[in-house]
Design a protein around this motif. Structure first.
Motif, PDB file in Angstrom:
ATOM      1  N   VAL A  70       0.844  -1.202   0.000  1.00 50.70           N
ATOM      2  CA  VAL A  70       0.000   0.000   0.000  1.00 50.70           C
ATOM      3  C   VAL A  70       0.872   1.242   0.000  1.00 50.70           C
ATOM      4  O   VAL A  70       2.090   1.187   0.183  1.00 50.70           O
ATOM      5  N   SER A  71       0.239   2.404  -0.199  1.00 43.14           N
ATOM      6  CA  SER A  71       0.956   3.670  -0.224  1.00 43.14           C
ATOM      7  C   SER A  71       1.405   4.052   1.181  1.00 43.14           C
ATOM      8  O   SER A  71       0.902   3.538   2.187  1.00 43.14           O
ATOM      9  N   SER A  72       2.351   4.984   1.251  1.00 44.66           N
ATOM     10  CA  SER A  72       2.850   5.437   2.547  1.00 44.66           C
ATOM     11  C   SER A  72       1.747   6.109   3.355  1.00 44.66           C
ATOM     12  O   SER A  72       1.727   6.034   4.591  1.00 44.66           O
ATOM     13  N   GLU A  73       0.781   6.762   2.666  1.00 42.11           N
ATOM     14  CA  GLU A  73      -0.333   7.397   3.365  1.00 42.11           C
ATOM     15  C   GLU A  73      -1.204   6.357   4.052  1.00 42.11           C
ATOM     16  O   GLU A  73      -1.655   6.552   5.190  1.00 42.11           O
ATOM     17  N   VAL A  74      -1.448   5.238   3.386  1.00 41.57           N
ATOM     18  CA  VAL A  74      -2.255   4.169   3.979  1.00 41.57           C
ATOM     19  C   VAL A  74      -1.517   3.536   5.154  1.00 41.57           C
ATOM     20  O   VAL A  74      -2.123   3.211   6.180  1.00 41.57           O
ATOM     21  N   VAL A  75      -0.204   3.364   5.032  1.00 48.16           N
ATOM     22  CA  VAL A  75       0.578   2.823   6.146  1.00 48.16           C
ATOM     23  C   VAL A  75       0.472   3.745   7.353  1.00 48.16           C
ATOM     24  O   VAL A  75       0.303   3.290   8.497  1.00 48.16           O
ATOM     25  N   ALA A  76       0.555   5.073   7.114  1.00 48.87           N
ATOM     26  CA  ALA A  76       0.436   6.034   8.208  1.00 48.87           C
ATOM     27  C   ALA A  76      -0.930   5.940   8.872  1.00 48.87           C
ATOM     28  O   ALA A  76      -1.045   5.968  10.101  1.00 48.87           O
ATOM     29  N   PHE A 124       3.954  -1.188 -14.933  1.00 54.65           N
ATOM     30  CA  PHE A 124       3.531  -1.456 -13.561  1.00 54.65           C
ATOM     31  C   PHE A 124       3.694  -0.224 -12.672  1.00 54.65           C
ATOM     32  O   PHE A 124       2.906  -0.003 -11.753  1.00 54.65           O
ATOM     33  N   GLU A 125       4.724   0.552 -12.923  1.00 55.78           N
ATOM     34  CA  GLU A 125       4.936   1.772 -12.146  1.00 55.78           C
ATOM     35  C   GLU A 125       3.722   2.686 -12.256  1.00 55.78           C
ATOM     36  O   GLU A 125       3.262   3.261 -11.265  1.00 55.78           O
ATOM     37  N   ARG A 126       3.182   2.814 -13.446  1.00 57.48           N
ATOM     38  CA  ARG A 126       2.016   3.684 -13.672  1.00 57.48           C
ATOM     39  C   ARG A 126       0.734   3.052 -13.133  1.00 57.48           C
ATOM     40  O   ARG A 126      -0.070   3.723 -12.484  1.00 57.48           O
ATOM     41  N   VAL A 131      -3.575   2.421  -8.471  1.00 52.92           N
ATOM     42  CA  VAL A 131      -4.178   1.626  -7.391  1.00 52.92           C
ATOM     43  C   VAL A 131      -3.894   2.253  -6.033  1.00 52.92           C
ATOM     44  O   VAL A 131      -4.794   2.421  -5.197  1.00 52.92           O
ATOM     45  N   LEU A 132      -2.637   2.609  -5.803  1.00 54.99           N
ATOM     46  CA  LEU A 132      -2.244   3.168  -4.509  1.00 54.99           C
ATOM     47  C   LEU A 132      -2.904   4.515  -4.255  1.00 54.99           C
ATOM     48  O   LEU A 132      -3.222   4.855  -3.114  1.00 54.99           O
ATOM     49  N   ALA A 133      -3.115   5.296  -5.309  1.00 53.39           N
ATOM     50  CA  ALA A 133      -3.741   6.612  -5.153  1.00 53.39           C
ATOM     51  C   ALA A 133      -5.163   6.494  -4.629  1.00 53.39           C
ATOM     52  O   ALA A 133      -5.677   7.430  -3.996  1.00 53.39           O
TER      53      ALA A 133
END
Length: 293
Positions: A70-76, A124-126, A131-133
């Motif tokens: 997941v994104s860093s925001e979701v981890v936070a 995959f980067e894009r 997905v993470l956004a």
């Protein structure tokens, strides 16, 4: 107790002991206090020091596990939440997304192994950023396919709508990626770069699944299998994104649909009603009826 409440409790015990010692002193009895007060101080520092370091270790472990998905925001958000996910496995309502590259075999036959890896990593980067956004979790890569789930480890009530938005963004990224392919592999006579996306919403078992040597935080169950089948249905229906009726209902009727069919999915006795996704109604929350077949 919190550190402040623990300090208050120790202060009260020390004060009560001091009063008791003073009263006994007036009656010519000596009650030593140093051992008690030093013991309380050492216990306080030891207990809360251990709690602090163990909590930091747990936070680091959770960040290490979910930082890959997941994104860093979701981890936070996950670390701020008092309820951490049950890594042992739990059944949750989620939306599962599968995305696959069309004509990948034909493309890979015309590229070298290094070029195939370069192309996949660039795409995959894009796609993963889309997905993470939306707060989704990258579950795994299956060759040229991406599996993602929405609604775990952080639960979003609108996980189905987030999955649809991510699918539309993946489709837009794929259209833009066609320009990258033409520029990077000019004159190679490659087929157009296209993707198919399937989404299904329902209950899935999510947790650390695997062997003692390797565990993956992943989703399993009928919902996952159905979502995988829907991705394949995009080819027969001739469209880019296909969602189930369950996803359409959970998304809040904000999805603009096109073709819709009732298909028989392998492994399920009942047919699944599926819809082509064209776009989303901007700024609307229309609760109209879903078209039936």
């Amino acid at each position: 107790l919190t550190p402040w409440r623990g300090l208050l409790a120790i202060g009260l015990v020390s004060a009560m002991a001091a009063v008791f010692s003073y009263l006994m002193f007036n009656r010519y009895y000596l009650v030593p206090l140093a051992q008690l007060q030093i013991g309380l101080a050492v216990s306080y520092v030891g207990v809360y020091g251990f709690r602090l370091t163990s909590e930091e270790r747990e936070r680091a472990r959770i960040a290490g596990i979910f930082g890959r998905y997941v994104s860093s925001e979701v981890v936070a958000m996950l670390l701020k939440s008092r309820k951490l996910p049950n890594l042992g496995g739990e059944s949750l309502p989620v939306s599962i997304l599968f995305s696959d590259i069309r004509n990948f075999t034909t493309i890979s036959e015309k590229l070298s192994a290094q070029e195939v890896v370069e192309m996949l990593n660039a795409y995959f980067e894009r796609a993963c950023a889309a997905v993470l956004a939306e707060g989704g979790s990258i579950d795994k890569f299956i060759g040229d396919a991406i599996m993602a789930h929405f609604g775990s480890p952080v639960h979003y009530p609108d996980h189905a709508l987030r999955a649809v938005r991510a699918a539309l963004e993946i489709q837009r990224e794929a259209e833009d990626f066609q320009g990258w392919m033409l520029k990077r592999f000019a004159g190679r006579n490659l087929p157009d770069f296209q993707v198919g996306v399937g989404i299904h919403t329902g209950e899935a078992v999510i947790g650390n699944i695997g062997s003692s040597q390797r565990l993956d935080y992943t989703a399993i169950g009928d919902t996952v299998n159905t979502a995988s089948r829907l991705e394949g249905v995009t080819k027969s229906m001739g469209c880019g994104i296909v969602i189930s009726k369950q996803t359409l209902c959970a998304a809040g009727y904000q999805t603009i649909t096109g073709k819709h069919e009732a298909i028989q999915v392998k492994g399920r006795e009942q047919s699944v009603e599926v819809f082509e996704v064209i776009g989303l109604k901007e700024g609307e929350n229309n609760h109209g009826d879903i078209p039936s077949i």
